[in-house]
Design a protein around this motif. Structure first.
Motif, short mmCIF file in Angstrom:
data_model
loop_
_atom_site.label_atom_id
_atom_site.label_comp_id
_atom_site.label_asym_id
_atom_site.label_seq_id
_atom_site.Cartn_x
_atom_site.Cartn_y
_atom_site.Cartn_z
N GLY A 100 0.82 -1.21 0.00
CA GLY A 100 0.00 0.00 0.00
C GLY A 100 0.85 1.26 0.00
N LEU A 101 1.94 1.26 -0.77
CA LEU A 101 2.87 2.37 -0.81
C LEU A 101 2.89 3.01 -2.19
CD1 LEU A 101 5.86 0.62 0.99
CD2 LEU A 101 4.22 2.19 2.01
N TYR A 102 3.45 4.20 -2.25
CA TYR A 102 3.67 4.89 -3.52
C TYR A 102 5.15 4.85 -3.86
CZ TYR A 102 -1.04 6.76 -3.08
OH TYR A 102 -2.39 6.89 -2.97
N SER A 103 5.45 4.91 -5.15
CA SER A 103 6.85 4.86 -5.56
C SER A 103 7.62 6.08 -5.09
CB SER A 103 6.93 4.74 -7.08
OG SER A 103 6.33 5.86 -7.69
N SER A 104 6.93 7.20 -4.89
CA SER A 104 7.60 8.41 -4.40
C SER A 104 8.16 8.20 -2.99
CB SER A 104 6.66 9.60 -4.43
OG SER A 104 5.53 9.35 -3.63
N LEU A 105 7.48 7.35 -2.20
CA LEU A 105 7.99 7.05 -0.86
C LEU A 105 9.34 6.33 -0.94
CD1 LEU A 105 5.16 5.87 1.54
CD2 LEU A 105 6.76 7.71 1.85
N LEU A 106 9.46 5.42 -1.90
CA LEU A 106 10.74 4.71 -2.06
C LEU A 106 11.84 5.69 -2.42
CD1 LEU A 106 9.78 1.45 -3.97
CD2 LEU A 106 10.11 1.78 -1.53
N THR A 107 11.54 6.64 -3.29
CA THR A 107 12.52 7.65 -3.67
C THR A 107 12.95 8.46 -2.45
OG1 THR A 107 11.48 7.81 -5.83
CG2 THR A 107 12.95 9.61 -5.20
N TYR A 108 11.97 8.86 -1.67
CA TYR A 108 12.25 9.64 -0.45
C TYR A 108 13.08 8.82 0.54
CZ TYR A 108 11.35 12.61 3.58
OH TYR A 108 11.49 13.41 4.69
N TRP A 109 12.72 7.55 0.72
CA TRP A 109 13.45 6.70 1.65
C TRP A 109 14.87 6.43 1.18
CZ3 TRP A 109 9.14 2.54 2.69
CH2 TRP A 109 8.12 3.13 3.45
N ARG A 110 15.06 6.29 -0.13
CA ARG A 110 16.42 6.10 -0.66
C ARG A 110 17.27 7.34 -0.36
NH1 ARG A 110 13.69 3.87 -5.65
NH2 ARG A 110 13.78 1.61 -5.36
N ARG A 111 16.68 8.52 -0.55
CA ARG A 111 17.39 9.77 -0.27
C ARG A 111 17.74 9.86 1.23
NH1 ARG A 111 13.77 13.84 -2.34
NH2 ARG A 111 14.20 12.82 -4.32
N GLU A 112 16.78 9.48 2.08
CA GLU A 112 17.04 9.48 3.53
C GLU A 112 18.18 8.53 3.87
OE1 GLU A 112 13.39 8.36 5.44
OE2 GLU A 112 12.87 10.44 5.86
N ARG A 113 18.16 7.35 3.26
CA ARG A 113 19.20 6.36 3.53
C ARG A 113 20.56 6.88 3.10
NH1 ARG A 113 18.73 0.69 0.52
NH2 ARG A 113 19.03 2.11 -1.23
N ALA A 114 20.65 7.52 1.93
CA ALA A 114 21.93 8.07 1.46
C ALA A 114 22.43 9.17 2.39
CB ALA A 114 21.78 8.60 0.04
#
Length: 153
Positions: free
Chosen positions: A91-105
């Protein structure tokens, strides 16, 4: 026509007669006399209110969940349609993955940058500079008067 949208033509007295007699419109079933006298609806009274007034609540995700989903997304991206299936399942959006990848970096970069050790300073460096300049002016014979914060010049 008489102005009604159903296309039914009524005589001027026919509408008034239907209103006076308490008759129902042509599409409605007839109620029994007992129900009409009681004024009750044919549906039982125990039926709950269908309107749901839910207050929206923002979802929060733990760091472990984010890491797990990012790892699953990397694996799922290798198969056709795998990433979309993962997003639908969670139940997620692809934009969340982008945001989480940025947070992880950013988190990795912050973790690798050297940190200044020791307790944090509670002193204001600007206030120290002001006090130093006041002492210097007092020695030179030009004291600066203290200003009251409420008094404006």
């Amino acid at each position: 026509m008489n102005g009604n949208s159903l296309g039914v033509v009524l005589s001027p007295g026919g509408l008034a007669a239907a209103e006076r007699s308490g008759g129902s419109p042509p599409g409605e079933p007839q109620r029994s006399a007992a129900a009409a006298k009681a004024g009750a609806d044919p549906v039982p009274a125990s039926r709950p209110d269908p309107e749901v007034v839910a207050k929206a609540k923002r979802r929060t995700y733990t760091a472990e969940y984010k890491q797990r989903i990012l790892q699953e997304a990397e694996v799922a991206a290798t198969t056709r349609g795998g990433l979309g299936a993962l997003l639908r399942r969670e139940g997620l959006y692809s934009s969340l993955l982008t945001y989480w990848r940025r947070e992880r970096a950013q988190g990795i970069l912050e973790a690798l940058t050297p940190q200044k050790r020791g307790p944090k300073s509670k002193r204001n460096p600007m206030e120290e500079e002001v006090q130093k300049l006041r002492r210097q002016n007092a020695r030179l014979g030009h004291p600066i008067p203290e200003q009251d914060p409420e008094e404006k010049s």
